[in-house]
Design an enzyme around this catalytic site. Structure first.
Site, short mmCIF file in Angstrom:
data_model
loop_
_atom_site.label_atom_id
_atom_site.label_comp_id
_atom_site.label_asym_id
_atom_site.label_seq_id
_atom_site.Cartn_x
_atom_site.Cartn_y
_atom_site.Cartn_z
N SER A 1 3.62 -4.11 5.42
CA SER A 1 2.90 -3.35 4.40
C SER A 1 3.71 -3.17 3.13
CB SER A 1 2.47 -2.01 4.99
OG SER A 1 1.61 -1.31 4.13
N ASP B 1 -0.71 -2.92 -2.52
CA ASP B 1 0.61 -3.02 -1.90
C ASP B 1 0.74 -4.40 -1.24
OD1 ASP B 1 -1.12 -2.62 0.24
OD2 ASP B 1 0.30 -1.39 1.37
N ASP C 1 0.42 -5.76 1.66
CA ASP C 1 -0.58 -6.36 2.54
C ASP C 1 -2.01 -6.04 2.10
OD1 ASP C 1 -0.56 -3.67 3.32
OD2 ASP C 1 -1.04 -4.15 5.40
N ASP D 1 -3.83 -3.25 1.61
CA ASP D 1 -4.71 -2.19 2.11
C ASP D 1 -4.51 -0.85 1.40
OD1 ASP D 1 -2.28 -1.37 3.16
OD2 ASP D 1 -2.95 -1.30 5.25
#
Length: 451
Positions: free
Chosen positions: A108, A247, A249, A251
């Site tokens: 992430s 960000d 990833d 999400d």
């Protein structure tokens, strides 16, 4: 049962250190595959299960992808490789392609030297607790290998990005477009670098972008939703109408207005909630323990109920499902619109904000005019070891005194960090000076008792 490997969002750590090592990830793939195969035999007979694997742009993704693929194949599970795509894209494609499980290789918003493995069910939701516990139990056993005739096969999805782009666009109202809007986009050098620009461009916006040149090492490095200063300046320098930051990833979402002012998850949730209220479809909103009290008051002023979940999008989602509501999120930028997707999605959340602005004919600043944030003070107290602060009379007395002073116009939140020996002391209220003094006073008592 205590979890040994899985946290609130999969298995995560520093690459090369347990558990993010190639041998462990190989065994993780095998263990998850065996659990899948056992479940399949009970529901679909001898049909071979299939998993989808996606990843972000970290250099370690190549190694971990290969290890996972080998583990699943050894367990007799077919694998579809999607390459670098956002976490919510894996959730969508797993559901759309009627697959059994989706797997994301990502840490992430963390630096490139971290990585992690997280799973989605065939419905595009986080795995149920009982499945994660079954995988952990399988990890304690020996790794084997299916007979050659039963080994899994691997294939690549060449149009994964295109499928997800069309899905994102489908969540934006047909009667609107983004023509005439100049959008500054920060892709965090992450998984959305080749997807997000196309989504907003194909809806009609003029798109200028930063953070779209990943090299395996620069993910989240001074760019993205966790480092929005670069986008704030980029918006001003290029006279953009607004900015969108994702960000690593894809999400998490932050947005910036034309003046370079940052809008966090609470503010963006409020904009979406206003839009849903105007359409008569706002049942309620789920925030977290960290959601600003002013945000709660604003949601309640819309005539909608508000509840707080534990920190973490997993808990927000669980509460939404329990309540039967569709909208929730965190001030960190995880926003869940269950009427659009089964999980948090930065691109789709941004589109819901833009749709609300288009419908109300407002700017971000105008849409948030009625939202008054209360001052907050957060003090992190580093402990020598974890402590039972709830049972300490002096700490509880200090908290009680602060709560009495604040009354209904403030709150005190004390919580232990899940990853470090820290006690987080947060005080929130109408007067900044009083909030700061009370937070410092509580933290001082904690230090005196435990440090």
């Amino acid at each position: 049962m205590t979890r040994k490997y899985f946290g609130t969002d999969g298995v995560r750590g520093r690459v090369g250190e347990a558990p993010i090592t190639p041998d462990f990830v190989l065994k993780l793939g095998y263990a998850a595959g065996r659990v899948l195969c056992e479940g399949q035999s009970a529901t679909r007979g001898h049909q071979r299960p299939t998993v989808l694997i996606g990843k972000d742009t970290r250099v370690s993704g190549y190694m971990l992808e290969a290890a996972l693929e080998a583990g699943f194949a050894a367990a007799g599970v077919d694998v579809m490789l999607a390459g670098p795509i956002p976490t919510p894209a894996v959730a969508y494609l797993t559901r759309a392609l009627r697959l059994d499980v989706g797997v994301v290789i990502s840490a992430s918003h963390n630096p490139y030297y971290d990585n992690g493995i997280k799973f989605f069910s065939g419905r595009g939701e986080k795995l149920p607790d009982e499945v994660e516990l079954a995988i952990e139990a399988a990890l304690d056993g020996e790794m084997g290998c299916a007979e050659s005739a039963n080994l899994g096969r691997a294939s690549r999805i060449d149009d994964a990005a295109g499928r997800y782009i069309e899905f994102c666009k489908s969540t934006f109202p047909n009667e609107f477009d983004l023509r005439g809007m100049k959008i500054a986009l920060d892709c965090a050098n992450g998984a959305a670098y080749h997807i997000a620009p196309r989504v907003f461009h194909e809806l009609g916006a003029e798109v200028i972008a930063i953070g779209r040149e990943p090299n395996g090492f620069n993910i989240n490095d001074k760019v993205g939703a966790t480092a929005p200063a670069a986008l704030c300046q980029f918006v001003i320098d290029n006279s953009a109408d607004l900015g969108i930051a994702l960000d690593g990833d894809g999400d998490r979402l932050m947005m910036v207005d034309a003046a370079g002012e940052l809008y966090d998850g609470d503010k963006l949730l409020y904009v979406i909630a206003r839009g849903q209220k105007a359409q008569g479809r706002l049942a309620g909103v789920v925030g977290t323990l960290m959601s600003n009290l002013g945000f709660q008051r604003a949601i309640e002023a819309l005539g909608a109920p508000f509840v707080r979940a534990k920190v973490g999008d997993r808990y927000v989602l669980e509460t939404l499902i329990e309540k039967g509501w569709k909208l929730g999120g965190e001030n960190s930028g995880h926003i869940i619109c269950l009427d659009r997707h089964s999980t948090g999605d930065g691109i789709i959340s941004a589109l819901q904000v833009l749709a609300a602005l288009r419908e109300q004919k407002k700017t971000l600043k105008e849409a948030c005019a009625d939202l008054e944030f209360y001052p907050q003070k957060l003090v992190n107290v580093r402990m020598a070891s974890r402590c039972d602060w709830q049972s300490n009379a002096k700490v509880t007395a200090a908290i009680g005194q602060a709560e009495a002073e604040l009354g209904e116009l403030g709150r005190v939140l004390i919580r232990a960090s899940g990853t470090e020996p820290l006690l987080r002391v947060m005080v929130e209220g109408r007067e900044a000076a009083r909030v700061e003094a009370l937070a410092d006073a509580i933290a001082a008592v904690v230090r005196a008792e435990f440090c």
